[in-house]
Write a protein that holds these residues in place. Sequence first.
Motif, PDB file in Angstrom:
ATOM      1  N   GLY A   1       0.822  -1.204   0.000  1.00 19.87           N
ATOM      2  CA  GLY A   1       0.000   0.000   0.000  1.00 19.87           C
ATOM      3  C   GLY A   1       0.853   1.248   0.000  1.00 19.87           C
ATOM      4  O   GLY A   1       2.033   1.210   0.346  1.00 19.87           O
ATOM      5  N   GLN A   2       0.244   2.346  -0.401  1.00 17.79           N
ATOM      6  CA  GLN A   2       0.917   3.645  -0.405  1.00 17.79           C
ATOM      7  C   GLN A   2       0.036   4.655   0.320  1.00 17.79           C
ATOM      8  O   GLN A   2      -1.197   4.598   0.238  1.00 17.79           O
ATOM      9  N   ALA A   3       0.672   5.564   1.027  1.00 14.40           N
ATOM     10  CA  ALA A   3      -0.041   6.618   1.741  1.00 14.40           C
ATOM     11  C   ALA A   3       0.442   7.967   1.254  1.00 14.40           C
ATOM     12  O   ALA A   3       1.619   8.127   0.923  1.00 14.40           O
ATOM     13  N   PHE A   4      -0.470   8.933   1.191  1.00 18.65           N
ATOM     14  CA  PHE A   4      -0.073  10.264   0.742  1.00 18.65           C
ATOM     15  C   PHE A   4      -1.001  11.309   1.343  1.00 18.65           C
ATOM     16  O   PHE A   4      -2.121  11.012   1.765  1.00 18.65           O
ATOM     17  N   THR A   5      -0.516  12.520   1.376  1.00 14.37           N
ATOM     18  CA  THR A   5      -1.298  13.670   1.811  1.00 14.37           C
ATOM     19  C   THR A   5      -1.693  14.463   0.576  1.00 14.37           C
ATOM     20  O   THR A   5      -0.880  14.654  -0.328  1.00 14.37           O
ATOM     21  N   THR A   6      -2.925  14.922   0.526  1.00 15.35           N
ATOM     22  CA  THR A   6      -3.396  15.601  -0.673  1.00 15.35           C
ATOM     23  C   THR A   6      -4.412  16.679  -0.324  1.00 15.35           C
ATOM     24  O   THR A   6      -4.839  16.806   0.830  1.00 15.35           O
ATOM     25  N   LEU A   7      -4.807  17.456  -1.308  1.00 16.30           N
ATOM     26  CA  LEU A   7      -5.879  18.431  -1.187  1.00 16.30           C
ATOM     27  C   LEU A   7      -7.105  17.907  -1.923  1.00 16.30           C
ATOM     28  O   LEU A   7      -6.970  17.282  -2.972  1.00 16.30           O
ATOM     29  N   LYS A   8      -8.272  18.174  -1.404  1.00 15.21           N
ATOM     30  CA  LYS A   8      -9.507  17.735  -2.043  1.00 15.21           C
ATOM     31  C   LYS A   8     -10.342  18.947  -2.420  1.00 15.21           C
ATOM     32  O   LYS A   8     -10.575  19.833  -1.601  1.00 15.21           O
ATOM     33  N   CYS A   9     -10.758  19.004  -3.672  1.00 18.65           N
ATOM     34  CA  CYS A   9     -11.564  20.114  -4.161  1.00 18.65           C
ATOM     35  C   CYS A   9     -13.038  19.752  -4.022  1.00 18.65           C
ATOM     36  O   CYS A   9     -13.507  18.813  -4.653  1.00 18.65           O
ATOM     37  N   GLU A  10     -13.760  20.508  -3.205  1.00 18.21           N
ATOM     38  CA  GLU A  10     -15.194  20.288  -3.008  1.00 18.21           C
ATOM     39  C   GLU A  10     -15.948  21.125  -4.049  1.00 18.21           C
ATOM     40  O   GLU A  10     -16.149  22.329  -3.884  1.00 18.21           O
ATOM     41  N   THR A  11     -16.356  20.475  -5.132  1.00 17.09           N
ATOM     42  CA  THR A  11     -16.953  21.223  -6.244  1.00 17.09           C
ATOM     43  C   THR A  11     -18.248  21.953  -5.895  1.00 17.09           C
ATOM     44  O   THR A  11     -18.514  23.006  -6.479  1.00 17.09           O
ATOM     45  N   PRO A  12     -19.103  21.447  -4.972  1.00 17.52           N
ATOM     46  CA  PRO A  12     -20.315  22.214  -4.639  1.00 17.52           C
ATOM     47  C   PRO A  12     -20.007  23.609  -4.103  1.00 17.52           C
ATOM     48  O   PRO A  12     -20.807  24.530  -4.246  1.00 17.52           O
ATOM     49  N   ALA A  13     -18.842  23.774  -3.475  1.00 11.83           N
ATOM     50  CA  ALA A  13     -18.440  25.099  -2.996  1.00 11.83           C
ATOM     51  C   ALA A  13     -17.541  25.806  -4.008  1.00 11.83           C
ATOM     52  O   ALA A  13     -17.618  27.033  -4.176  1.00 11.83           O
ATOM     53  N   TYR A  14     -16.713  25.042  -4.700  1.00  8.73           N
ATOM     54  CA  TYR A  14     -15.718  25.615  -5.602  1.00  8.73           C
ATOM     55  C   TYR A  14     -16.359  26.242  -6.848  1.00  8.73           C
ATOM     56  O   TYR A  14     -15.985  27.343  -7.264  1.00  8.73           O
ATOM     57  N   LEU A  15     -17.338  25.563  -7.440  1.00  5.31           N
ATOM     58  CA  LEU A  15     -17.932  26.071  -8.674  1.00  5.31           C
ATOM     59  C   LEU A  15     -18.685  27.390  -8.459  1.00  5.31           C
ATOM     60  O   LEU A  15     -18.541  28.321  -9.270  1.00  5.31           O
ATOM     61  N   PRO A  16     -19.474  27.541  -7.383  1.00  7.50           N
ATOM     62  CA  PRO A  16     -20.086  28.861  -7.137  1.00  7.50           C
ATOM     63  C   PRO A  16     -19.039  29.952  -6.909  1.00  7.50           C
ATOM     64  O   PRO A  16     -19.238  31.102  -7.321  1.00  7.50           O
ATOM     65  N   TRP A  17     -17.912  29.584  -6.267  1.00  9.66           N
ATOM     66  CA  TRP A  17     -16.837  30.561  -6.077  1.00  9.66           C
ATOM     67  C   TRP A  17     -16.265  31.005  -7.416  1.00  9.66           C
ATOM     68  O   TRP A  17     -16.010  32.200  -7.642  1.00  9.66           O
ATOM     69  N   LEU A  18     -16.076  30.040  -8.343  1.00 10.56           N
ATOM     70  CA  LEU A  18     -15.571  30.390  -9.669  1.00 10.56           C
ATOM     71  C   LEU A  18     -16.551  31.308 -10.403  1.00 10.56           C
ATOM     72  O   LEU A  18     -16.147  32.257 -11.084  1.00 10.56           O
ATOM     73  N   GLU A  19     -17.848  31.018 -10.263  1.00  7.30           N
ATOM     74  CA  GLU A  19     -18.863  31.852 -10.917  1.00  7.30           C
ATOM     75  C   GLU A  19     -18.796  33.285 -10.400  1.00  7.30           C
ATOM     76  O   GLU A  19     -18.851  34.248 -11.181  1.00  7.30           O
ATOM     77  N   LYS A  20     -18.655  33.451  -9.099  1.00  6.62           N
ATOM     78  CA  LYS A  20     -18.542  34.798  -8.527  1.00  6.62           C
ATOM     79  C   LYS A  20     -17.284  35.489  -9.033  1.00  6.62           C
ATOM     80  O   LYS A  20     -17.280  36.691  -9.293  1.00  6.62           O
ATOM     81  N   ARG A  21     -16.210  34.738  -9.169  1.00  9.75           N
ATOM     82  CA  ARG A  21     -14.947  35.299  -9.657  1.00  9.75           C
ATOM     83  C   ARG A  21     -15.107  35.828 -11.079  1.00  9.75           C
ATOM     84  O   ARG A  21     -14.612  36.911 -11.413  1.00  9.75           O
ATOM     85  N   VAL A  22     -15.813  35.063 -11.920  1.00 11.58           N
ATOM     86  CA  VAL A  22     -16.047  35.491 -13.294  1.00 11.58           C
ATOM     87  C   VAL A  22     -16.865  36.788 -13.320  1.00 11.58           C
ATOM     88  O   VAL A  22     -16.548  37.731 -14.059  1.00 11.58           O
ATOM     89  N   LYS A  23     -17.911  36.846 -12.501  1.00 16.58           N
ATOM     90  CA  LYS A  23     -18.767  38.041 -12.474  1.00 16.58           C
ATOM     91  C   LYS A  23     -18.009  39.257 -11.958  1.00 16.58           C
ATOM     92  O   LYS A  23     -18.190  40.359 -12.480  1.00 16.58           O
ATOM     93  N   ARG A  24     -17.173  39.074 -10.935  1.00 18.87           N
ATOM     94  CA  ARG A  24     -16.399  40.195 -10.398  1.00 18.87           C
ATOM     95  C   ARG A  24     -15.421  40.738 -11.433  1.00 18.87           C
ATOM     96  O   ARG A  24     -15.058  41.910 -11.406  1.00 18.87           O
TER      97      ARG A  24
END
Length: 236
Positions: A28-51
């Motif tokens: 087995g292998q173990a690693f540390t990573t980041l997880k992108c939560e799309t339900p929060a991330y996509l609305p943030w991207l939409e706001k970024r585009v509008k701004r």
Amino acid sequence: MPFWADVVLGFRKMTEAELTRFPQHVFGQAFTTLKCETPAYLPWLEKRVKRSGGLLLTRRIEDLWELHPSFDIVVNCAGLGSQQLVGDPTLAPVRGQLLRVQAPWVKHFIRDGSGLTYVYPGASHVTLGGTRQKEDWNLSPDAEISRDIFSRCCALEPSLHRAYDIKEKVGLRPYRPGVRLQKELLARGGQKLPVVHNYGHGSGGISVHWGSALEAARLVSECVRALRTSASTSKL
């Protein structure tokens, strides 16, 4: 269908003590990573585009030419819709079925070597998966598949037998033998329409979305320069 953007921060071989949790596996292998939560991330991207001054319009189209002459350049990110929109016969769905459950005691990602069986805890639920069913357009959950997913995940994490509020989810991944990230110049009746295609990422769309977007933006810049050069030449 949720997807994840993973950035590996640390990677190591699992110890023998850690492997005792998975008696059916010898490595087995173990690693540390980041997880992108799309339900929060996509609305943030939409706001970024509008701004930034972007205008978001919702409209159904059957042909890219419907956008001309309102738009000088079109970026096609239609995913599976590109099969009909631009007549791409190499594009096909890969059906994914998974479960969303409540198991707040699960704090670590677990998945087998094939990547087909996985346990991904998130902010509001734990995702259990999954399937890869090529050229399957069925969006209805299959109860037998759900039982198989649950069984496979419980084999990796037995405490999931106590999971509750189990929900079935189905999504279609836009698979293509290679991502289509390129320019195309459409011509019709003396008119020209530059198009930048950016689709066919399969299950890796979120994982590589930023790099793909940067490349698509670079191609759009090339189209802009070409249009300006053409306009300058026509004035001479």
